[in-house]
Design an enzyme around this catalytic site. Structure first.
Site, PDB file in Angstrom:
ATOM      1  N   CYS A   8      49.067  30.386  39.550  1.00 54.35           N
ATOM      2  CA  CYS A   8      48.251  29.791  39.780  1.00 54.35           C
ATOM      3  C   CYS A   8      47.316  29.347  39.216  1.00 54.35           C
ATOM      4  O   CYS A   8      48.060  28.188  38.596  1.00 54.35           O
ATOM      5  CB  CYS A   8      47.374  31.146  40.218  1.00 54.35           C
ATOM      6  N   THR A   9      46.236  29.327  38.902  1.00 57.78           N
ATOM      7  CA  THR A   9      45.750  28.257  37.581  1.00 57.78           C
ATOM      8  C   THR A   9      44.706  28.591  36.596  1.00 57.78           C
ATOM      9  O   THR A   9      45.792  28.757  35.782  1.00 57.78           O
ATOM     10  CB  THR A   9      44.180  28.164  38.500  1.00 57.78           C
ATOM     11  N   GLY A  10      44.702  29.892  36.097  1.00 58.94           N
ATOM     12  CA  GLY A  10      44.564  30.829  35.007  1.00 58.94           C
ATOM     13  C   GLY A  10      45.311  31.402  34.376  1.00 58.94           C
ATOM     14  O   GLY A  10      45.601  31.897  33.880  1.00 58.94           O
ATOM     15  N   ASN A  11      46.080  32.229  35.612  1.00 52.54           N
ATOM     16  CA  ASN A  11      46.926  33.600  35.564  1.00 52.54           C
ATOM     17  C   ASN A  11      46.344  34.776  34.511  1.00 52.54           C
ATOM     18  O   ASN A  11      46.335  35.881  34.213  1.00 52.54           O
ATOM     19  CB  ASN A  11      47.875  33.619  34.159  1.00 52.54           C
ATOM     20  N   THR A  12      44.795  34.932  35.594  1.00 53.65           N
ATOM     21  CA  THR A  12      44.016  36.130  35.261  1.00 53.65           C
ATOM     22  C   THR A  12      44.151  36.644  36.588  1.00 53.65           C
ATOM     23  O   THR A  12      43.318  37.962  36.508  1.00 53.65           O
ATOM     24  CB  THR A  12      43.144  36.083  34.897  1.00 53.65           C
ATOM     25  N   CYS A  13      44.030  36.169  37.551  1.00 56.66           N
ATOM     26  CA  CYS A  13      43.500  36.412  38.642  1.00 56.66           C
ATOM     27  C   CYS A  13      44.459  37.073  39.696  1.00 56.66           C
ATOM     28  O   CYS A  13      45.566  38.519  40.312  1.00 56.66           O
ATOM     29  CB  CYS A  13      42.120  36.032  39.519  1.00 56.66           C
ATOM     30  N   ARG A  14      44.819  35.563  40.537  1.00 57.15           N
ATOM     31  CA  ARG A  14      45.757  35.600  41.592  1.00 57.15           C
ATOM     32  C   ARG A  14      47.345  36.028  41.297  1.00 57.15           C
ATOM     33  O   ARG A  14      47.556  36.978  41.982  1.00 57.15           O
ATOM     34  CB  ARG A  14      45.912  34.387  42.697  1.00 57.15           C
ATOM     35  N   ASP A 124      40.485  31.145  44.869  1.00 52.61           N
ATOM     36  CA  ASP A 124      40.362  31.293  43.823  1.00 52.61           C
ATOM     37  C   ASP A 124      39.334  32.651  43.339  1.00 52.61           C
ATOM     38  O   ASP A 124      38.311  32.158  43.423  1.00 52.61           O
ATOM     39  CB  ASP A 124      40.011  30.219  42.282  1.00 52.61           C
TER      40      ASP A 124
END
Length: 162
Positions: A8-14, A124
């Protein structure tokens, strides 16, 4: 053994939610990590070492999955090379990886694409409320259930022929 990398984008959620749900699904069915499968997650624009978001941790706890020990990492050549399949959360992430890493192009899909669903992005939830995280986690889980069916049938087929 199949190694899947969720991106994903930040590797803290999805992508960490996808990794955690996937591991939980496989372990509940008796698959052994590092023996039957490996899995990882990374972010295209991650800040290395960041924990999962508070909301992601909370939503995963609701599903009985522990995400407290997750630490983000940035996508890199080594992570991509280790993966058999690279599954992004959005078409724009897929397209960016295919453009930036053309040698990996054949292994990069959106999660929805790979399980032959309409090419729906998993939006996101970062900075949104818990309900938005819950919606994203439920969408991820629905797609992973389809992936599970695909993975298990291939795994069983490969083990029968060995």
């Amino acid at each position: 053994m199949k190694h899947i990398l969720f991106v994903c984008t930040g590797n803290t959620c999805r992508s960490p939610m996808a990794q955690a749900i996937w591991e939980d699904m496989l372990e509940k069915e008796g698959f052994k990590k590092n023996e039957d499968y490996t899995v990882g997650s990374a972010g295209i624009f991650a800040s290395p070492g960041s924990p999962a978001s508070v909301e992601a941790i909370r939503v995963m706890e609701e599903l009985g999955v522990d995400l407290r020990h997750h630490r983000s990492q940035m996508i890199n050549d080594e992570l991509l090379a280790q993966a058999d399949i690279i599954l992004t959360m959005t078409r724009s992430q897929r397209d960016l990886l295919r453009s930036e890493y053309p040698d990996q192009k054949a292994r990069v899909f959106t999660l929805a694409d790979y399980v032959e669903q309409e090419d729906a992005d998993i939006l996101d939830p970062f900075g949104m409320g818990t309900d938005t995280y819950r919606d994203a986690a439920n969408q991820i889980k629905r797609l992973l259930l389809r992936l599970f069916d695909k993975y298990v049938s291939r795994f069983k087929k490969n083990n029968v022929s060995e």
